[in-house]
Design a protein around this motif. Structure first.
Motif, PDB file in Angstrom:
ATOM      1  N   ASN A 273       0.812  -1.215   0.000  1.00 32.62           N
ATOM      2  CA  ASN A 273       0.000   0.000   0.000  1.00 32.62           C
ATOM      3  C   ASN A 273       0.843   1.261   0.000  1.00 32.62           C
ATOM      4  N   CYS A 274       2.024   1.215   0.628  1.00 33.49           N
ATOM      5  CA  CYS A 274       2.856   2.421   0.703  1.00 33.49           C
ATOM      6  C   CYS A 274       3.376   2.859  -0.660  1.00 33.49           C
ATOM      7  N   SER A 275       3.417   1.947  -1.617  1.00 38.10           N
ATOM      8  CA  SER A 275       3.784   2.342  -2.976  1.00 38.10           C
ATOM      9  C   SER A 275       2.758   3.291  -3.565  1.00 38.10           C
ATOM     10  N   TYR A 276       1.544   3.303  -2.996  1.00 36.05           N
ATOM     11  CA  TYR A 276       0.480   4.179  -3.464  1.00 36.05           C
ATOM     12  C   TYR A 276       0.251   5.363  -2.527  1.00 36.05           C
ATOM     13  N   GLY A 277       1.160   5.587  -1.584  1.00 32.59           N
ATOM     14  CA  GLY A 277       1.065   6.767  -0.742  1.00 32.59           C
ATOM     15  C   GLY A 277       1.187   8.039  -1.568  1.00 32.59           C
ATOM     16  N   ARG A 278       0.561   9.096  -1.118  1.00 33.56           N
ATOM     17  CA  ARG A 278       0.522  10.336  -1.907  1.00 33.56           C
ATOM     18  C   ARG A 278       1.914  10.941  -2.053  1.00 33.56           C
ATOM     19  N   ASN A 279       2.655  11.028  -0.955  1.00 37.35           N
ATOM     20  CA  ASN A 279       4.018  11.567  -1.045  1.00 37.35           C
ATOM     21  C   ASN A 279       4.924  10.656  -1.855  1.00 37.35           C
ATOM     22  N   GLU A 280       4.750   9.345  -1.675  1.00 38.70           N
ATOM     23  CA  GLU A 280       5.600   8.395  -2.399  1.00 38.70           C
ATOM     24  C   GLU A 280       5.403   8.500  -3.906  1.00 38.70           C
ATOM     25  N   LEU A 281       4.152   8.619  -4.346  1.00 33.94           N
ATOM     26  CA  LEU A 281       3.898   8.724  -5.780  1.00 33.94           C
ATOM     27  C   LEU A 281       4.342  10.073  -6.334  1.00 33.94           C
ATOM     28  N   ALA A 282       4.223  11.132  -5.536  1.00 34.48           N
ATOM     29  CA  ALA A 282       4.744  12.431  -5.979  1.00 34.48           C
ATOM     30  C   ALA A 282       6.266  12.377  -6.103  1.00 34.48           C
ATOM     31  N   MET A 283       6.926  11.733  -5.145  1.00 32.50           N
ATOM     32  CA  MET A 283       8.381  11.559  -5.202  1.00 32.50           C
ATOM     33  C   MET A 283       8.792  10.794  -6.459  1.00 32.50           C
ATOM     34  N   LEU A 284       8.018   9.764  -6.785  1.00 40.53           N
ATOM     35  CA  LEU A 284       8.277   8.981  -7.997  1.00 40.53           C
ATOM     36  C   LEU A 284       8.204   9.854  -9.242  1.00 40.53           C
TER      37      LEU A 284
ATOM     38  N   THR B 285      20.935   9.139  -7.032  1.00 40.50           N
ATOM     39  CA  THR B 285      22.108   8.386  -6.569  1.00 40.50           C
ATOM     40  C   THR B 285      21.825   7.516  -5.352  1.00 40.50           C
ATOM     41  N   ASN B 286      20.851   7.909  -4.513  1.00 38.65           N
ATOM     42  CA  ASN B 286      20.625   7.132  -3.307  1.00 38.65           C
ATOM     43  C   ASN B 286      19.228   7.390  -2.760  1.00 38.65           C
ATOM     44  N   GLY B 287      18.752   6.426  -1.974  1.00 40.61           N
ATOM     45  CA  GLY B 287      17.459   6.548  -1.332  1.00 40.61           C
ATOM     46  C   GLY B 287      17.474   5.855   0.009  1.00 40.61           C
TER      47      GLY B 287
ATOM     48  N   GLY C 138       9.288   0.986   3.077  1.00 38.48           N
ATOM     49  CA  GLY C 138      10.186   2.061   2.670  1.00 38.48           C
ATOM     50  C   GLY C 138      10.999   1.727   1.439  1.00 38.48           C
ATOM     51  N   LEU C 139      11.323   0.442   1.284  1.00 37.52           N
ATOM     52  CA  LEU C 139      12.144   0.015   0.151  1.00 37.52           C
ATOM     53  C   LEU C 139      11.408   0.136  -1.171  1.00 37.52           C
ATOM     54  N   ALA C 140      10.146  -0.301  -1.209  1.00 36.37           N
ATOM     55  CA  ALA C 140       9.424  -0.363  -2.476  1.00 36.37           C
ATOM     56  C   ALA C 140       9.278   0.995  -3.158  1.00 36.37           C
ATOM     57  N   PRO C 141       8.874   2.071  -2.459  1.00 36.28           N
ATOM     58  CA  PRO C 141       8.766   3.362  -3.145  1.00 36.28           C
ATOM     59  C   PRO C 141      10.102   3.876  -3.684  1.00 36.28           C
ATOM     60  N   VAL C 142      11.171   3.663  -2.931  1.00 31.09           N
ATOM     61  CA  VAL C 142      12.494   4.079  -3.413  1.00 31.09           C
ATOM     62  C   VAL C 142      12.884   3.265  -4.630  1.00 31.09           C
ATOM     63  N   ALA C 143      12.641   1.946  -4.586  1.00 35.31           N
ATOM     64  CA  ALA C 143      12.975   1.084  -5.726  1.00 35.31           C
ATOM     65  C   ALA C 143      12.200   1.505  -6.973  1.00 35.31           C
ATOM     66  N   ALA C 144      10.932   1.860  -6.806  1.00 34.19           N
ATOM     67  CA  ALA C 144      10.137   2.297  -7.951  1.00 34.19           C
ATOM     68  C   ALA C 144      10.692   3.583  -8.555  1.00 34.19           C
TER      69      ALA C 144
ATOM     70  N   ILE D   2      10.531   6.975   6.589  1.00 36.63           N
ATOM     71  CA  ILE D   2      11.722   7.718   6.128  1.00 36.63           C
ATOM     72  C   ILE D   2      11.485   8.320   4.755  1.00 36.63           C
ATOM     73  N   ASN D   3      11.372   7.476   3.724  1.00 35.68           N
ATOM     74  CA  ASN D   3      10.932   7.929   2.403  1.00 35.68           C
ATOM     75  C   ASN D   3      11.733   9.126   1.891  1.00 35.68           C
ATOM     76  N   SER D   4      12.998   8.867   1.606  1.00 35.14           N
ATOM     77  CA  SER D   4      13.891   9.930   1.144  1.00 35.14           C
ATOM     78  C   SER D   4      14.571   9.525  -0.158  1.00 35.14           C
ATOM     79  N   LEU D   5      14.754  10.488  -1.040  1.00 37.01           N
ATOM     80  CA  LEU D   5      15.418  10.248  -2.322  1.00 37.01           C
ATOM     81  C   LEU D   5      16.322  11.427  -2.633  1.00 37.01           C
TER      82      LEU D   5
END
Length: 479
Positions: free
Chosen positions: A195-206, A218-220, A259-265, A340-343
């Motif tokens: 579900n976190c892959s569909y978070g609002r901040n996560e998708l905006a970051m993507l 370079t890193n996340g 936390g891993l999945a949104p960064v990986a995407a 965390i959710n940082s890129l």
């Protein structure tokens, strides 16, 4: 080339098979070794059977109505069942739990909401097998304790159903490979219910990453940092204390996927890049024992337990393109919630759970910013808001938990199936994101040495393709 040390099958299975003895033995062997750390390699990627082929990029058949069967009706499964029933063009046709009373209560709630009554299954740990024989189920949702995910997800595939499984899809490396192969052979999709892959901040970051706002990424940094101590020691929240008991038998990073999945995407993992090597570290397991000492009566059954899972387990992951991902897991320490959710990249950085704005995020990107001062994320999220949130954000807030991202996941899954589209998250993503569970065990047992991450795509990761960065499409009308 330095000699690669052998790794036993027992260690490769990871998950529930990890023990303090294995960890101590691995640490001791590393302490006595000379020279730099040597990669510990898993077995080679198994070959596909004749006729077996990749399922990457394969669309669903179009379904007029998506009929869902649910396995597991505890805290998570019970709530998500109502979410599935709320999605247009979706109906829950069957529910199952080893405790038959849960199936009845769930069915009663759906009827009270004006939904059709689903068939009820329960009373044994094999009741789900009877449910899977039904011909009115298109998608199976699995929300049982972790140790059952592999068996039930695989059974659903073999029964000809698509399946979406709560985290993790499996706890062993051989199990992950088997799910990949079974999905390919049955031509049915298996998806992690991330579900976190569909978070609002996560998708905006993507979107920001894919539009070059951070320059070269370079890193996340992501993870699951959630103080669960009170719930872990509750006699009612986790049935039979299943989640606490994992802390007595495994050293794994249980749940870094949030936390891993949104960064990986955002890094296009399995879609132009891939994760190659993992090395794990862990702090001593102090938090649960300390909490028990202060708050749990001496008569409680937990006093017979010894905890072996480190409070903070950190996985440092390399990618083929030279990027670094740091994924953390800690549910045993007193702290506010964070994924965390940082890129970060050559032109800037985004950090979630750190800002003072209503979004919770902060950002610093060139040439927009300067003076070494963070800016609020608000205006950027408005600009880069994902189409899913623009379209169904209000519905998500009314129908789903976790800020609405549960419903976004469910709505999008149903839409993909009804419209005959390619899934955003496939079995290769699911296996890769869950691989730190067993691989962290292997690395920790070897004193933190690097472990090779399998290529579950068997080479197709080099091909760029769409994923969570989807184009806007409509939900087919309900007849």
């Amino acid at each position: 080339m330095p000699e690669i040390p052998a790794v036993s099958r027992r260690l490769l299975l990871g998950g529930a098979l990890a023990t303090t003895g294995a960890l101590a033995a691995g640490a001791a062997s590393t302490a006595n070794a000379a020279g730099p750390p040597t990669a510990v390699l898993p077995s080679a990627s198994p070959r596909r059977r004749p006729g077996q082929r990749s399922i990457a990029g394969v669309a669903f058949d179009a379904y007029r109505t998506v009929r869902v069967g649910v396995i597991g009706l505890g805290n998570r499964g019970g709530g998500m069942t109502e979410g599935w029933a709320a999605v247009p063009g979706c109906t829950v046709t069957a529910v199952c739990d080893i405790r038959a009373d849960r199936a009845k209560r769930t069915a009663d709630r759906l009827v009270a909401q004006g939904k059709p009554r689903p068939a009820e299954y329960g009373g044994s740990d094999t009741a789900f097998e009877q449910m899977l024989k039904r011909d009115d189920i298109d998608l199976v949702y699995v929300a049982t304790p972790w140790e059952f995910h592999y068996r039930q997800g695989r059974a659903a595939l073999l029964a000809g159903k698509h399946v979406i499984v709560e985290l993790p899809i499996a706890t062993g490396l051989d199990e992950l490979w088997d799910l990949v192969d079974t999905s390919e052979r049955t031509r049915r999709h298996l998806m992690l219910a991330e579900n976190c892959s569909y978070g609002r901040n996560e998708l905006a970051m993507l979107k920001m990453a894919h539009e070059g706002l951070f320059g070269e990424v370079t890193n996340g940094h992501g993870g699951y940092l959630h103080d669960l101590r009170a719930l872990l020691f509750s006699d009612t929240y986790y049935t039979d204390a299943w989640r606490r008991l994992w802390h007595t038998r495994s050293t794994a990073s249980f749940y870094p996927m949030h936390g891993l999945a949104p960064v990986a995407a955002a890094m296009d993992i399995n879609r132009g890049d891939r994760m190659t090597v993992l090395r794990a570290t862990a702090t001593e397991p102090k938090g649960l024992a300390d909490y028990r000492e202060r708050f749990v009566p001496k008569s409680h059954p937990s006093w017979k337990e010894t905890y072996v899972n480190g409070d903070l387990v950190t996985c440092l992951i390399d990618t083929a393109k030279g990027r670094i991902i740091r994924a953390e897991h800690d549910v045993s320490s007193p702290r506010p919630y964070s994924r965390i959710n940082s890129l970060a990249g050559s032109r800037g950085i985004f950090e979630d759970y750190a800002g003072t704005s209503t979004t919770g995020g902060r950002i610093y990107v060139e040439p927009d910013h300067g003076g070494h001062a963070w800016r609020d994320f608000d205006t950027y999220r408005k600009e880069f808001d994902h189409w899913l949130w623009k379209k169904i954000g209000d519905d998500a807030a009314n129908n789903g938990g976790h800020g609405g991202m549960d419903y976004v996941l469910q709505w999008r899954t149903v839409q993909l199936m009804r419209a005959g589209l390619v899934p955003d998250i496939d079995v290769y993503d699911s296996a890769a994101w869950c691989s730190p569970v067993p691989l962290s065990v292997t690395s920790l047992a070897a004193g933190g040495r690097p472990v090779e991450i399998p290529d579950f795509t068997r080479g197709s990761w080099v091909n760029l393709r769409m994923g969570l960065d989807s184009r806007e499409t409509e939900m087919p009308p309900v007849a």
